[in-house]
Design an enzyme around this catalytic site. Structure first.
Site, mmCIF file in Angstrom:
data_model
loop_
_atom_site.group_PDB
_atom_site.id
_atom_site.type_symbol
_atom_site.label_atom_id
_atom_site.label_comp_id
_atom_site.label_asym_id
_atom_site.label_seq_id
_atom_site.Cartn_x
_atom_site.Cartn_y
_atom_site.Cartn_z
ATOM 1 C CG ASP A 1 -14.101 1.806 -30.249
ATOM 2 O OD1 ASP A 1 -14.643 0.698 -30.095
ATOM 3 O OD2 ASP A 1 -13.523 2.163 -31.298
HETATM 4 N N1 URA Z 1 -16.395 2.302 -35.244
HETATM 5 C C1 URA Z 1 -15.293 2.406 -34.461
HETATM 6 O O1 URA Z 1 -14.185 2.176 -34.910
HETATM 7 N N2 URA Z 1 -15.445 2.758 -33.185
HETATM 8 C C2 URA Z 1 -16.648 3.047 -32.645
HETATM 9 O O2 URA Z 1 -16.731 3.386 -31.474
HETATM 10 C C3 URA Z 1 -17.791 2.947 -33.468
HETATM 11 C C4 URA Z 1 -17.630 2.573 -34.762
#
Ligand code: URA
Length: 239
Positions: free
Chosen positions: A103
């Site tokens: 993310d």
């Molecule tokens: N899980 C998440 O919620 N976000 C990420 O960026 C990676 C794994």
């Protein structure tokens, strides 16, 4: 890649010239005479020489990058900088992409390559590539939490996750720290797993992926090429 294709790609000469080099026993691989032009070679891992000159072809690239928050793990974005923007221009070769996504607000380890088949294989569920995250959440993680994650979390929409391994580093009302290892890559998986437990992730950082660990020597925004040894290991598992 076939030896003759490799030599053509390296612009050693025409097909005819390459056949002549072969017939006159001027092609070696790691010091041994090439046995046939159809033999498979990997110029990234082997030393190919023609008439005593080393054959260089721009092979696949592999980078390990420490993604800072605010950067998207995509190849292009209309609004935010991408992981490719963090690379020096000479390293930003065609076809590079991040293997999997973090993310925008997640930090940490991202592998990048232009070896498409290998990247896709690492993401394929059948390989169960382990990913470990350092997590901070907004409330206590109780002693029942490791078992909750190990049982396979179910999201509100019914999606079920494979067992995940949770280690609690510290726990207090209002703030806890933990490490979690998952073997899948569902969208927002870690954040949703903790929501299912009843707490919100306030900080997330990937610290390991497929056997690679984020080194302290690699500050946020920095990257390095994988070593030949690391590429060998990756290829052994996924090629
Ligand atoms: N899980 C998440 O919620 N976000 C990420 O960026 C990676 C794994």
């Amino acid at each position: 890649m076939r030896l003759d294709k490799c030599l053509e790609k390296a612009k050693i000469g025409s097909k005819k010239q390459i056949k002549r080099y072969f017939a006159s026993r001027q092609i070696t691989i790691d010091g041994s005479l090439a046995k046939k032009l159809s033999q498979i070679v990997d110029p990234e891992l082997q030393q190919v020489e023609v008439a005593g000159r080393s054959v260089k072809i721009t092979g696949a690239r592999y980078y390990l990058l420490n993604k800072p928050a605010g950067v998207v793990s995509a190849c292009s974005d209309a609004h935010f900088p991408t992981v490719l923007d963090l690379l020096r221009e000479e390293d930003r070769v065609d076809g590079l992409f991040p293997i999997g996504r973090l993310d925008r607000d997640t930090e940490g380890l991202v592998l990048l390559t232009n070896n498409g088949p290998l990247g896709f294989r690492m993401l394929h569920p059948q390989h169960h590539v382990a990913k470990t995250y350092y997590v901070e959440v907004n409330d206590a993680l109780h002693p029942d939490a490791p078992a909750f994650f190990d049982n396979g979390v179910t999201f509100l929409d019914g999606t079920t996750c494979k067992p995940a391994q949770l280690t609690i580093l510290s726990s207090q009302p209002g703030h806890s720290r933990a490490q979690i290892t998952i073997s899948e890559g569902k969208f927002h998986q870690v954040k949703k797993m903790f929501l299912a437990y009843g707490v919100k992730v306030t900080y997330l950082k990937r610290i390991s992926f497929g056997g690679f660990n984020l080194e302290d020597s690699l500050p946020a925004g920095a990257y390095r090429q994988l070593s030949q040894e690391e590429i060998k290991v990756l290829k052994k598992y996924f090629d």
